[in-house]
Design an enzyme around this catalytic site. Structure first.
Site, PDB file in Angstrom:
ATOM      1  N   GLY A  13       0.820  -1.217   0.000  1.00  0.00           N
ATOM      2  CA  GLY A  13       0.000   0.000   0.000  1.00  0.00           C
ATOM      3  C   GLY A  13       0.850   1.262   0.000  1.00  0.00           C
ATOM      4  O   GLY A  13       0.399   2.307  -0.472  1.00  0.00           O
TER       5      GLY A  13
ATOM      6  N   GLU B 292       2.935  -8.207  -1.362  1.00  0.00           N
ATOM      7  CA  GLU B 292       1.742  -8.836  -0.776  1.00  0.00           C
ATOM      8  C   GLU B 292       1.717 -10.345  -0.991  1.00  0.00           C
ATOM      9  O   GLU B 292       1.209 -11.104  -0.178  1.00  0.00           O
ATOM     10  CB  GLU B 292       0.467  -8.214  -1.378  1.00  0.00           C
TER      11      GLU B 292
END
Ligand code: DAK
Length: 257
Positions: A108, A131
């Site tokens: 993010g 991720e």
């Protein structure tokens, strides 16, 4: 504001937002993202502010969404609360937004930097979408904005292996605008902000919208959108001032009107 600091007069017409959870490498928890959304909305509405710089600290811009906060969630929790919708608001910021990135910009954090309009990085910056290593995948633009910026081959490798790229690689790939030594990257971001802040804010706003439209539509529609915005600027005082100043061989004084 607990997790960010905001200076709306960092310099004339330039505001600074600093992500401020240093112990957690600025992991983006929901409160931080809410604060960021509210601060950007306020700065967007502040006539004195023409450009916003978003930064972290030397070690981390942001190491991603807060994994500890997400770990126990179910899909239905995510769906019903839709807490990640704050990200949509950030994307709607109308003023030029420069990310000044040093250290980690991961998950993010990388996506947040890519949501900004330009990225100035320190030599120590590392960009990545790791991720996959925690059993998920990018969820805020990492498969879309990154692919558009660096191309399929590199994006696919970053997203599937989680490997980081350096500031040099990011510059070569077209992900970022400038690199500066660690002691200088904020100054470099400020230089870029100053250049933009000296332009007409009305023109900057419509120009930003038009460039972004290039990623969202086909060529004909994009060209049409661009032309309308170009014509619209002839309703601004800044257009009169800009062209008159050129004719009179002087520097224009833009008012944002
Ligand atoms: N979340 C929570 N805590 C984090 C964190 C994170 N992402 N990254 C680091 N921290 C915490 C560490 O847990 C540690 O806390 P303590 O153990 O001291 O309490 C502290 O920050 C310092 O980290 P390290 O001890 O690990 O520091 P190192 O220098 O050894 O390693 C590192 C740095 C950046 C390589 C490592 O911390 C790391 O791998 N961090 C996780 C990176 C990561 O996987 N990031 C992606 C997260 S997932 C969406 C929007 C956004 C997203 C998804 C959807 N929608 C709009 C739908 C985003 C998802 C993600 O970002």
């Amino acid at each position: 504001m607990e997790f960010i600091t905001v200076d709306n007069q960092f310099e004339k017409h330039i505001a600074l937002i600093r992500l401020n959870r240093p112990k957690e490498l600025n992991a983006l928890n929901l409160q931080l993202m809410g604060e960021l959304r509210d601060a950007l909305a306020e700065l967007d509405a502040d006539d004195e502010v023409r450009v916003v710089i978003l930064t972290g600290n030397e070690k981390a811009f942001a190491a991603g969404a807060d994994i500890k906060q997400m770990a126990g969630k179910t899909a239905i929790d995510m769906l019903i609360t839709d807490q990640f919708s704050t990200w949509d608001q950030i994307k709607k910021t109308k003023k030029p937004l420069i990310a000044a990135v040093s250290g980690f910009a991961l998950g993010g954090g990388c996506e947040l930097a890519m949501t900004c309009d330009m990225i100035v990085a320190s030599e120590s910056a590392r960009f990545g979408q790791p991720e996959i290593k925690i059993g998920v995948m990018p969820g805020a633009g990492g498969t879309q904005r990154l692919t558009r910026a660096v191309g399929k081959a590199r994006a696919m490798e970053m997203v599937l292996t989680g490997k980081f790229i350096s500031a040099e690689e990011a510059l070569a790939a077209g992900l970022i605008n400038r690199i500066a030594p660690v002691e200088m990257y904020m100054e470099a971001a400020k230089d870029l902000a100053r250049e933009i802040a000296a332009m007409s804010p009305v023109a900057a706003r419509l120009a930003k919208e038009s460039v972004n439209r290039a990623f969202e539509t086909h060529l004909d529609e994009g060209l049409h959108f661009e032309r309308k915005n170009f014509y619209m600027l002839f309703a601004s005082e800044d257009q009169k001032e800009g062209m008159q100043a050129f004719v009179e061989k002087r520097k224009p004084e833009f008012k944002g009107k």
